[in-house]
Design an enzyme around this catalytic site. Structure first.
Site, short mmCIF file in Angstrom:
data_model
loop_
_atom_site.label_atom_id
_atom_site.label_comp_id
_atom_site.label_asym_id
_atom_site.label_seq_id
_atom_site.Cartn_x
_atom_site.Cartn_y
_atom_site.Cartn_z
N GLY A 46 -1.93 0.11 1.02
CA GLY A 46 -0.90 -0.51 0.20
C GLY A 46 0.11 0.51 -0.24
O GLY A 46 -0.17 1.72 -0.27
N GLN A 51 6.74 4.10 -5.27
CA GLN A 51 6.14 5.25 -4.58
C GLN A 51 7.09 5.88 -3.56
O GLN A 51 6.86 7.01 -3.11
CB GLN A 51 4.84 4.84 -3.87
CG GLN A 51 3.73 4.49 -4.84
CD GLN A 51 2.46 4.14 -4.10
OE1 GLN A 51 2.28 3.02 -3.66
NE2 GLN A 51 1.57 5.11 -3.94
N CYS A 89 -5.03 6.80 -4.06
CA CYS A 89 -3.62 6.42 -4.09
C CYS A 89 -2.82 7.44 -3.28
O CYS A 89 -3.07 8.64 -3.40
CB CYS A 89 -3.14 6.41 -5.54
SG CYS A 89 -1.41 6.00 -5.73
N LEU A 90 -1.88 6.96 -2.49
CA LEU A 90 -1.06 7.87 -1.69
C LEU A 90 -0.23 8.79 -2.57
O LEU A 90 0.19 9.85 -2.12
CB LEU A 90 -0.14 7.07 -0.75
CG LEU A 90 -0.85 6.25 0.34
CD1 LEU A 90 0.15 5.43 1.13
CD2 LEU A 90 -1.66 7.15 1.26
N HIS A 131 -4.13 -2.75 -7.77
CA HIS A 131 -3.64 -1.36 -7.76
C HIS A 131 -2.12 -1.32 -7.53
O HIS A 131 -1.39 -0.64 -8.25
CB HIS A 131 -4.38 -0.59 -6.65
CG HIS A 131 -3.93 0.82 -6.44
ND1 HIS A 131 -4.74 1.90 -6.68
CD2 HIS A 131 -2.75 1.33 -6.01
CE1 HIS A 131 -4.06 3.02 -6.42
NE2 HIS A 131 -2.85 2.69 -6.00
N GLU A 132 -1.66 -2.06 -6.53
CA GLU A 132 -0.23 -2.02 -6.20
C GLU A 132 0.62 -2.66 -7.31
O GLU A 132 1.69 -2.17 -7.63
CB GLU A 132 0.05 -2.70 -4.85
CG GLU A 132 -0.63 -2.06 -3.65
CD GLU A 132 -0.47 -0.54 -3.57
OE1 GLU A 132 0.57 -0.01 -4.00
OE2 GLU A 132 -1.41 0.11 -3.09
N HIS A 135 1.43 -0.37 -10.11
CA HIS A 135 2.55 0.57 -9.84
C HIS A 135 3.88 0.00 -10.34
O HIS A 135 4.76 0.75 -10.77
CB HIS A 135 2.68 0.82 -8.34
CG HIS A 135 1.80 1.91 -7.80
ND1 HIS A 135 1.90 3.22 -8.20
CD2 HIS A 135 0.81 1.89 -6.87
CE1 HIS A 135 1.01 3.95 -7.55
NE2 HIS A 135 0.32 3.17 -6.73
ZN ZN Z 1 -1.18 3.76 -5.53
#
Ligand code: ZN
Length: 162
Positions: A46, A51, A89-90, A131-132, A135
């Site tokens: 995701g 991000q 998380c990226l 999670h997304e 953000h």
């Molecule tokens: Zn993330």
């Protein structure tokens, strides 16, 4: 189509509340294509627009590698159950931590044509949706971690894996 630079924890853009998308423009379409490319390139499940430095309420999710979901202005309207597991998380590379999330969520959103859609998920998909969406309100999973973040750079020490 292009790979965008993924912002990392410590970057202010990840702490901001994102704005609703009011119309689909060519620029936003390109953003969404780039988000998908960037997510796949980074082997993520995701990615949220902040991000890649854009404060718009857009996320892309694909937990299987062949089922991309594009959610614009998403909202969780139902959730139930509980799951506790490792999350990463990226924007927090090389780390993971234990987070409790609902085991089922239903989200409503708009698709790339600004048509209403619903997305239901359990387990990893439910976790990814939560999670997304966090953000989009400037929250990272690290705020919810139970215990401490652990290092996932296990290339050198594979023997510790089960
Ligand atoms: Zn993330």
């Amino acid at each position: 189509m292009a790979i965008r630079n993924i912002r990392e924890m410590g970057d202010d853009v990840l702490t901001k509340k994102c704005k609703e998308v009011t119309e689909m423009t060519q620029r936003t379409k390109e953003l969404i294509e780039d988000m998908l490319d960037t997510m796949y390139e980074a082997n993520g499940v995701g990615l949220a627009a902040p991000q890649v430095g854009v404060l718009k309420r857009i996320v892309v999710i694909d937990t299987t590698g062949e089922d991309p979901h594009i959610l614009i202005n998403p909202r969780i309207v139902e959730s139930s159950g509980e799951q506790t597991g490792q999350e990463g998380c990226l924007s927090v590379p090389g780390k993971s931590g234990c987070v409790t999330r609902p085991n089922y969520v239903k989200a409503v959103a708009l698709d790339i044509n600004m048509k209403p859609i619903e997305l239901e998920g359990t387990e990893l998909l439910a976790r990814a949706i939560c999670h997304e969406l966090d953000h989009l309100d400037g929250h990272l999973y690290v705020e919810k971690v139970e215990g401490s973040l652990i290092d996932t750079n296990y290339e050198e020490e594979d023997e510790d894996e089960e």
